[in-house]
Design a protein around this motif. Structure first.
Motif, PDB file in Angstrom:
ATOM      1  N   LEU A   1     -11.112  57.282 -17.322  1.00 37.01           N
ATOM      2  CA  LEU A   1     -10.966  56.789 -18.695  1.00 37.01           C
ATOM      3  C   LEU A   1     -12.180  55.997 -19.150  1.00 37.01           C
ATOM      4  O   LEU A   1     -12.481  55.955 -20.341  1.00 37.01           O
ATOM      5  CB  LEU A   1      -9.720  55.904 -18.812  1.00 37.01           C
ATOM      6  N   ALA A   2     -12.843  55.322 -18.202  1.00 44.60           N
ATOM      7  CA  ALA A   2     -13.953  54.447 -18.581  1.00 44.60           C
ATOM      8  C   ALA A   2     -15.006  54.448 -17.484  1.00 44.60           C
ATOM      9  O   ALA A   2     -14.697  54.604 -16.295  1.00 44.60           O
ATOM     10  CB  ALA A   2     -13.454  53.026 -18.825  1.00 44.60           C
ATOM     11  N   VAL A   3     -16.250  54.245 -17.907  1.00 41.24           N
ATOM     12  CA  VAL A   3     -17.366  54.114 -16.964  1.00 41.24           C
ATOM     13  C   VAL A   3     -18.150  52.856 -17.306  1.00 41.24           C
ATOM     14  O   VAL A   3     -18.176  52.398 -18.452  1.00 41.24           O
ATOM     15  CB  VAL A   3     -18.298  55.340 -16.989  1.00 41.24           C
ATOM     16  N   TYR A   4     -18.783  52.278 -16.266  1.00 39.98           N
ATOM     17  CA  TYR A   4     -19.705  51.172 -16.463  1.00 39.98           C
ATOM     18  C   TYR A   4     -21.011  51.691 -17.061  1.00 39.98           C
ATOM     19  O   TYR A   4     -21.210  52.909 -17.218  1.00 39.98           O
ATOM     20  CB  TYR A   4     -19.994  50.480 -15.132  1.00 39.98           C
ATOM     21  N   ASP A   5     -21.923  50.768 -17.355  1.00 42.85           N
ATOM     22  CA  ASP A   5     -23.187  51.164 -17.974  1.00 42.85           C
ATOM     23  C   ASP A   5     -24.058  52.001 -17.045  1.00 42.85           C
ATOM     24  O   ASP A   5     -24.968  52.697 -17.509  1.00 42.85           O
ATOM     25  CB  ASP A   5     -23.961  49.939 -18.468  1.00 42.85           C
TER      26      ASP A   5
ATOM     27  N   SER B   1     -22.859  45.287  -6.715  1.00 46.59           N
ATOM     28  CA  SER B   1     -23.787  45.745  -5.672  1.00 46.59           C
ATOM     29  C   SER B   1     -24.183  47.201  -5.844  1.00 46.59           C
ATOM     30  O   SER B   1     -24.926  47.730  -5.004  1.00 46.59           O
ATOM     31  CB  SER B   1     -23.148  45.549  -4.286  1.00 46.59           C
ATOM     32  N   SER B   2     -23.720  47.850  -6.897  1.00 45.73           N
ATOM     33  CA  SER B   2     -24.012  49.271  -7.095  1.00 45.73           C
ATOM     34  C   SER B   2     -25.367  49.457  -7.770  1.00 45.73           C
ATOM     35  O   SER B   2     -25.844  48.577  -8.497  1.00 45.73           O
ATOM     36  CB  SER B   2     -22.918  49.923  -7.941  1.00 45.73           C
ATOM     37  N   PRO B   3     -26.032  50.595  -7.544  1.00 45.17           N
ATOM     38  CA  PRO B   3     -27.345  50.840  -8.156  1.00 45.17           C
ATOM     39  C   PRO B   3     -27.282  50.815  -9.681  1.00 45.17           C
ATOM     40  O   PRO B   3     -26.409  51.445 -10.287  1.00 45.17           O
ATOM     41  CB  PRO B   3     -27.708  52.244  -7.649  1.00 45.17           C
ATOM     42  N   GLY B   4     -28.170  50.058 -10.297  1.00 51.31           N
ATOM     43  CA  GLY B   4     -28.258  50.014 -11.749  1.00 51.31           C
ATOM     44  C   GLY B   4     -27.242  49.137 -12.434  1.00 51.31           C
ATOM     45  O   GLY B   4     -27.136  49.157 -13.669  1.00 51.31           O
TER      46      GLY B   4
ATOM     47  N   GLY C   1     -15.339  57.207 -24.338  1.00 49.67           N
ATOM     48  CA  GLY C   1     -16.545  57.453 -25.118  1.00 49.67           C
ATOM     49  C   GLY C   1     -16.956  56.342 -26.045  1.00 49.67           C
ATOM     50  O   GLY C   1     -18.064  56.376 -26.586  1.00 49.67           O
ATOM     51  N   ALA C   2     -16.114  55.318 -26.229  1.00 45.48           N
ATOM     52  CA  ALA C   2     -16.421  54.210 -27.141  1.00 45.48           C
ATOM     53  C   ALA C   2     -16.849  52.983 -26.344  1.00 45.48           C
ATOM     54  O   ALA C   2     -16.230  52.643 -25.330  1.00 45.48           O
ATOM     55  CB  ALA C   2     -15.216  53.870 -28.006  1.00 45.48           C
ATOM     56  N   ARG C   3     -17.901  52.309 -26.792  1.00 39.32           N
ATOM     57  CA  ARG C   3     -18.375  51.106 -26.101  1.00 39.32           C
ATOM     58  C   ARG C   3     -17.431  49.947 -26.402  1.00 39.32           C
ATOM     59  O   ARG C   3     -17.154  49.635 -27.558  1.00 39.32           O
ATOM     60  CB  ARG C   3     -19.798  50.760 -26.554  1.00 39.32           C
ATOM     61  N   ARG C   4     -16.939  49.300 -25.326  1.00 39.30           N
ATOM     62  CA  ARG C   4     -16.037  48.163 -25.464  1.00 39.30           C
ATOM     63  C   ARG C   4     -16.420  47.073 -24.478  1.00 39.30           C
ATOM     64  O   ARG C   4     -16.866  47.351 -23.369  1.00 39.30           O
ATOM     65  CB  ARG C   4     -14.590  48.601 -25.191  1.00 39.30           C
TER      66      ARG C   4
ATOM     67  N   THR D   1     -19.739  45.518 -20.531  1.00 39.38           N
ATOM     68  CA  THR D   1     -19.546  46.600 -21.500  1.00 39.38           C
ATOM     69  C   THR D   1     -19.257  47.882 -20.748  1.00 39.38           C
ATOM     70  O   THR D   1     -19.988  48.254 -19.821  1.00 39.38           O
ATOM     71  CB  THR D   1     -20.789  46.788 -22.380  1.00 39.38           C
ATOM     72  N   VAL D   2     -18.179  48.543 -21.134  1.00 41.61           N
ATOM     73  CA  VAL D   2     -17.835  49.843 -20.566  1.00 41.61           C
ATOM     74  C   VAL D   2     -17.758  50.855 -21.696  1.00 41.61           C
ATOM     75  O   VAL D   2     -17.663  50.495 -22.876  1.00 41.61           O
ATOM     76  CB  VAL D   2     -16.494  49.793 -19.807  1.00 41.61           C
ATOM     77  N   ARG D   3     -17.808  52.102 -21.316  1.00 39.60           N
ATOM     78  CA  ARG D   3     -17.591  53.179 -22.282  1.00 39.60           C
ATOM     79  C   ARG D   3     -16.209  53.751 -22.007  1.00 39.60           C
ATOM     80  O   ARG D   3     -16.002  54.453 -21.025  1.00 39.60           O
ATOM     81  CB  ARG D   3     -18.679  54.248 -22.163  1.00 39.60           C
TER      82      ARG D   3
END
Length: 228
Positions: free
Chosen positions: A168-172, A123-126, A143-146, A138-140
């Motif tokens: 440690l990780a962010v969504y797209d 439900s989050s923007p984007g 810094g690495a896409r996984r 896919t998360v980063r």
């Protein structure tokens, strides 16, 4: 640093009961047993040898809350344990939450362990995923896409005024997908997707298992949490 072979193995407790779903606690336990921390892993819950209680938590170094079903239902089952879990972490324990366990680390409703709250990623923007079906996201991560198994997991809405957090990780869309943060004298580590997912999860969802698997990300989160 992991304990030496001559020292007692530290105890990690994994919740298993009506606030989880079959397969989720077992996957978390498998991940913990595969770590370098020589953990003695046991389940806690209403039908387990150990109940989730202040007495059980006092013997442990880590409490893990696995994935499960609906947040409101899970919180009703766990509400009476909130003081014990908060005290455990506040006095030096570690809380590790996966998906539903990440939601429960927040406060609307939850254990109130985060410097902020948790909310629904779809439900989050984007957000690139907008449905509740099992899928891969896919998360980063550092810094690495996984790619990681995903079941309507949370993102983490941080309030900078309430303390630091190591993301440690962010969504797209840039929102936090995994982090470690202090809470009192302890720490909390949470992740929205499921790095602990085993191959049968993918088969049950009609997907091929990931190559490479994402278990190393779950172990990375655990390492960061134990060293926090």
């Amino acid at each position: 640093m992991p304990p030496s072979p001559s020292r007692p193995r530290p105890l990690a407790l994994v919740y298993r009961g009506p606030a989880s779903e079959p397969g989720c606690p077992e996957a978390v336990a498998e991940l913990l047993r595969a770590s370098s921390w020589s953990l003695d892993v046991e389940y806690v819950g209403p039908r387990e040898a150990r109940d989730l209680s202040a007495e059980s938590l006092a013997q442990a170094v880590l409490y893990a809350q696995p994935g499960g079903g609906e947040l409101e239902h899970a919180y009703r089952k766990l509400r009476r344990h909130v003081p014990a879990v908060r005290s455990f972490v506040g006095t030096g324990g570690r809380y590790l939450g996966f998906c539903l366990g990440g939601y429960l680390a927040g406060e609307t409703p939850g254990f109130g362990l985060l410097p902020g709250d948790s909310d629904q990623y779809i439900s989050s923007p984007g957000a690139s995923i907008t449905g509740e079906e099992d899928t891969v996201t896919t998360v980063r991560w550092r810094g690495a896409r996984r790619q990681v198994f995903f079941q309507d997991g949370p993102f983490f809405d941080l309030d900078p005024g309430r303390g630091p957090a190591h993301v440690l990780a962010v969504y797209d869309n840039g929102l936090p997908a995994a982090l470690v943060a202090p809470h009192g004298r302890g720490a909390v580590g949470v992740v929205g997707p499921h790095p602990e997912a085993t191959p049968d999860w993918f088969g049950d969802a009609g997907m091929r298992p990931l190559e490479p698997a994402a278990a190393d990300l779950g172990l990375d989160l655990l390492d960061e949490l134990m060293r926090a």
